[in-house]
Scaffold this motif. Sequence first.
Motif, PDB file in Angstrom:
ATOM      1  N   ILE A  13      32.111  82.658  77.593  1.00 22.86           N
ATOM      2  CA  ILE A  13      31.190  81.566  77.896  1.00 22.86           C
ATOM      3  C   ILE A  13      31.411  81.095  79.324  1.00 22.86           C
ATOM      4  CG2 ILE A  13      30.680  79.140  77.380  1.00 22.86           C
ATOM      5  CD1 ILE A  13      29.398  80.889  75.356  1.00 22.86           C
ATOM      6  N   ALA A  14      32.639  80.932  79.706  1.00 25.20           N
ATOM      7  CA  ALA A  14      32.936  80.460  81.059  1.00 25.20           C
ATOM      8  C   ALA A  14      32.646  81.536  82.098  1.00 25.20           C
ATOM      9  CB  ALA A  14      34.389  80.010  81.146  1.00 25.20           C
ATOM     10  N   TYR A  15      33.078  82.760  81.854  1.00 28.55           N
ATOM     11  CA  TYR A  15      32.889  83.822  82.843  1.00 28.55           C
ATOM     12  C   TYR A  15      31.415  84.144  83.040  1.00 28.55           C
ATOM     13  CZ  TYR A  15      37.852  84.758  82.041  1.00 28.55           C
ATOM     14  OH  TYR A  15      39.201  84.652  81.921  1.00 28.55           O
ATOM     15  N   ALA A  16      30.735  84.462  81.952  1.00 30.87           N
ATOM     16  CA  ALA A  16      29.335  84.871  82.046  1.00 30.87           C
ATOM     17  C   ALA A  16      28.420  83.687  82.332  1.00 30.87           C
ATOM     18  CB  ALA A  16      28.913  85.574  80.757  1.00 30.87           C
ATOM     19  N   GLY A  17      28.777  82.524  81.826  1.00 33.93           N
ATOM     20  CA  GLY A  17      27.952  81.348  82.086  1.00 33.93           C
ATOM     21  C   GLY A  17      27.922  80.983  83.552  1.00 33.93           C
ATOM     22  N   LEU A  18      29.041  81.056  84.211  1.00 39.44           N
ATOM     23  CA  LEU A  18      29.098  80.735  85.634  1.00 39.44           C
ATOM     24  C   LEU A  18      28.354  81.782  86.451  1.00 39.44           C
ATOM     25  CD1 LEU A  18      30.189  78.888  87.824  1.00 39.44           C
ATOM     26  CD2 LEU A  18      32.223  80.290  87.903  1.00 39.44           C
ATOM     27  N   ALA A  19      28.564  83.043  86.150  1.00 37.85           N
ATOM     28  CA  ALA A  19      27.967  84.111  86.954  1.00 37.85           C
ATOM     29  C   ALA A  19      26.475  84.291  86.677  1.00 37.85           C
ATOM     30  CB  ALA A  19      28.689  85.417  86.684  1.00 37.85           C
ATOM     31  N   ASN A  20      26.055  84.132  85.423  1.00 38.71           N
ATOM     32  CA  ASN A  20      24.678  84.464  85.057  1.00 38.71           C
ATOM     33  C   ASN A  20      23.767  83.268  84.842  1.00 38.71           C
ATOM     34  OD1 ASN A  20      25.222  87.232  85.065  1.00 38.71           O
ATOM     35  ND2 ASN A  20      26.134  87.075  83.037  1.00 38.71           N
ATOM     36  N   PHE A  21      24.298  82.074  84.783  1.00 44.28           N
ATOM     37  CA  PHE A  21      23.454  80.909  84.552  1.00 44.28           C
ATOM     38  C   PHE A  21      23.564  79.886  85.681  1.00 44.28           C
ATOM     39  CE2 PHE A  21      22.738  76.674  82.688  1.00 44.28           C
ATOM     40  CZ  PHE A  21      21.410  76.829  82.355  1.00 44.28           C
ATOM     41  N   VAL A  22      24.756  79.461  85.977  1.00 48.19           N
ATOM     42  CA  VAL A  22      24.942  78.386  86.955  1.00 48.19           C
ATOM     43  C   VAL A  22      24.621  78.863  88.374  1.00 48.19           C
ATOM     44  CG1 VAL A  22      26.609  76.795  87.959  1.00 48.19           C
ATOM     45  CG2 VAL A  22      26.588  77.179  85.513  1.00 48.19           C
ATOM     46  N   ALA A  23      25.130  80.009  88.769  1.00 46.14           N
ATOM     47  CA  ALA A  23      24.903  80.489  90.137  1.00 46.14           C
ATOM     48  C   ALA A  23      23.419  80.682  90.447  1.00 46.14           C
ATOM     49  CB  ALA A  23      25.693  81.767  90.381  1.00 46.14           C
ATOM     50  N   PRO A  24      22.617  81.294  89.573  1.00 50.37           N
ATOM     51  CA  PRO A  24      21.189  81.401  89.875  1.00 50.37           C
ATOM     52  C   PRO A  24      20.471  80.045  89.904  1.00 50.37           C
ATOM     53  CG  PRO A  24      21.786  83.043  88.258  1.00 50.37           C
ATOM     54  CD  PRO A  24      22.968  82.146  88.424  1.00 50.37           C
ATOM     55  N   ILE A  25      20.847  79.132  89.035  1.00 47.53           N
ATOM     56  CA  ILE A  25      20.227  77.801  89.038  1.00 47.53           C
ATOM     57  C   ILE A  25      20.538  77.084  90.339  1.00 47.53           C
ATOM     58  CG2 ILE A  25      20.242  75.535  87.908  1.00 47.53           C
ATOM     59  CD1 ILE A  25      18.759  77.639  86.308  1.00 47.53           C
ATOM     60  N   VAL A  26      21.766  77.181  90.797  1.00 44.08           N
ATOM     61  CA  VAL A  26      22.157  76.554  92.064  1.00 44.08           C
ATOM     62  C   VAL A  26      21.356  77.163  93.215  1.00 44.08           C
ATOM     63  CG1 VAL A  26      24.060  76.360  93.709  1.00 44.08           C
ATOM     64  CG2 VAL A  26      24.431  75.807  91.323  1.00 44.08           C
ATOM     65  N   GLY A  27      21.166  78.464  93.195  1.00 42.19           N
ATOM     66  CA  GLY A  27      20.399  79.122  94.249  1.00 42.19           C
ATOM     67  C   GLY A  27      18.927  78.744  94.225  1.00 42.19           C
ATOM     68  N   LEU A  28      18.340  78.659  93.032  1.00 45.74           N
ATOM     69  CA  LEU A  28      16.915  78.328  92.919  1.00 45.74           C
ATOM     70  C   LEU A  28      16.612  76.883  93.284  1.00 45.74           C
ATOM     71  CD1 LEU A  28      15.997  80.219  89.629  1.00 45.74           C
ATOM     72  CD2 LEU A  28      15.239  80.755  91.946  1.00 45.74           C
ATOM     73  N   THR A  29      17.529  75.986  93.001  1.00 48.24           N
ATOM     74  CA  THR A  29      17.287  74.568  93.291  1.00 48.24           C
ATOM     75  C   THR A  29      17.599  74.196  94.730  1.00 48.24           C
ATOM     76  OG1 THR A  29      19.504  73.963  92.573  1.00 48.24           O
ATOM     77  CG2 THR A  29      17.753  73.864  90.912  1.00 48.24           C
ATOM     78  N   GLY A  30      18.234  75.088  95.458  1.00 47.25           N
ATOM     79  CA  GLY A  30      18.593  74.788  96.837  1.00 47.25           C
ATOM     80  C   GLY A  30      19.862  73.968  96.963  1.00 47.25           C
ATOM     81  N   ALA A  31      20.581  73.826  95.883  1.00 46.92           N
ATOM     82  CA  ALA A  31      21.811  73.040  95.900  1.00 46.92           C
ATOM     83  C   ALA A  31      22.965  73.809  96.546  1.00 46.92           C
ATOM     84  CB  ALA A  31      22.194  72.620  94.485  1.00 46.92           C
ATOM     85  N   ALA A  32      22.752  75.076  96.867  1.00 45.16           N
ATOM     86  CA  ALA A  32      23.819  75.868  97.469  1.00 45.16           C
ATOM     87  C   ALA A  32      24.237  75.303  98.821  1.00 45.16           C
ATOM     88  CB  ALA A  32      23.381  77.321  97.616  1.00 45.16           C
ATOM     89  N   SER A  33      23.278  74.805  99.584  1.00 46.26           N
ATOM     90  CA  SER A  33      23.631  74.233 100.886  1.00 46.26           C
ATOM     91  C   SER A  33      24.454  72.960 100.727  1.00 46.26           C
ATOM     92  CB  SER A  33      22.375  73.951 101.705  1.00 46.26           C
ATOM     93  OG  SER A  33      21.561  73.012 101.050  1.00 46.26           O
ATOM     94  N   LEU A  34      24.166  72.192  99.693  1.00 42.46           N
ATOM     95  CA  LEU A  34      24.967  70.987  99.421  1.00 42.46           C
ATOM     96  C   LEU A  34      26.386  71.357  99.018  1.00 42.46           C
ATOM     97  CD1 LEU A  34      22.406  68.839  97.430  1.00 42.46           C
ATOM     98  CD2 LEU A  34      23.149  68.508  99.788  1.00 42.46           C
ATOM     99  N   ILE A  35      26.511  72.388  98.210  1.00 42.78           N
ATOM    100  CA  ILE A  35      27.832  72.807  97.756  1.00 42.78           C
ATOM    101  C   ILE A  35      28.621  73.402  98.919  1.00 42.78           C
ATOM    102  CG2 ILE A  35      29.044  74.436  96.240  1.00 42.78           C
ATOM    103  CD1 ILE A  35      26.776  73.944  94.216  1.00 42.78           C
ATOM    104  N   ASP A  36      27.938  74.155  99.793  1.00 44.25           N
ATOM    105  CA  ASP A  36      28.625  74.713 100.960  1.00 44.25           C
ATOM    106  C   ASP A  36      29.106  73.620 101.902  1.00 44.25           C
ATOM    107  OD1 ASP A  36      28.283  77.275 100.067  1.00 44.25           O
ATOM    108  OD2 ASP A  36      26.460  77.631 101.240  1.00 44.25           O
ATOM    109  N   ALA A  37      28.329  72.528 102.013  1.00 44.49           N
ATOM    110  CA  ALA A  37      28.721  71.423 102.891  1.00 44.49           C
ATOM    111  C   ALA A  37      29.884  70.625 102.302  1.00 44.49           C
ATOM    112  CB  ALA A  37      27.536  70.503 103.138  1.00 44.49           C
ATOM    113  N   TRP A  38      30.017  70.660 100.987  1.00 39.76           N
ATOM    114  CA  TRP A  38      31.081  69.935 100.300  1.00 39.76           C
ATOM    115  C   TRP A  38      32.357  70.754 100.455  1.00 39.76           C
ATOM    116  CZ3 TRP A  38      32.310  70.558  94.593  1.00 39.76           C
ATOM    117  CH2 TRP A  38      33.161  69.577  94.159  1.00 39.76           C
ATOM    118  N   ASN A  39      33.368  70.186 101.042  1.00 40.65           N
ATOM    119  CA  ASN A  39      34.603  70.898 101.311  1.00 40.65           C
ATOM    120  C   ASN A  39      35.510  70.810 100.085  1.00 40.65           C
ATOM    121  OD1 ASN A  39      36.701  72.212 102.459  1.00 40.65           O
ATOM    122  ND2 ASN A  39      37.262  70.584 103.880  1.00 40.65           N
TER     123      ASN A  39
END
Length: 68
Positions: A13-39
């Motif tokens: 659940i943790a391995y596949a959920g992070l790779a196959n669910f959370v990462a694409p959602i973060v990319g589609l919503t544009g939140a990746a730039s916010l996460i990259d800015a967060w140190n």
Amino acid sequence: MPLIAASGANPMIAYAGLANFVAPIVGLTGAASLIDAWNPSPWTGALIGVGWMLIAWAATARGLFWRT
């Protein structure tokens, strides 16, 4: 079931959920730039790990298992 044992019974659940669910959602919503800015520090990384452990624990408690 204790928290660590329950999350260890359902690690996919943790391995596949992070790779196959959370990462694409973060990319589609544009939140990746916010996460990259967060140190992130080691403490924030540990908090993220605890969050995924809680998700795996909740899935195990509900009988949702992801097996290979």
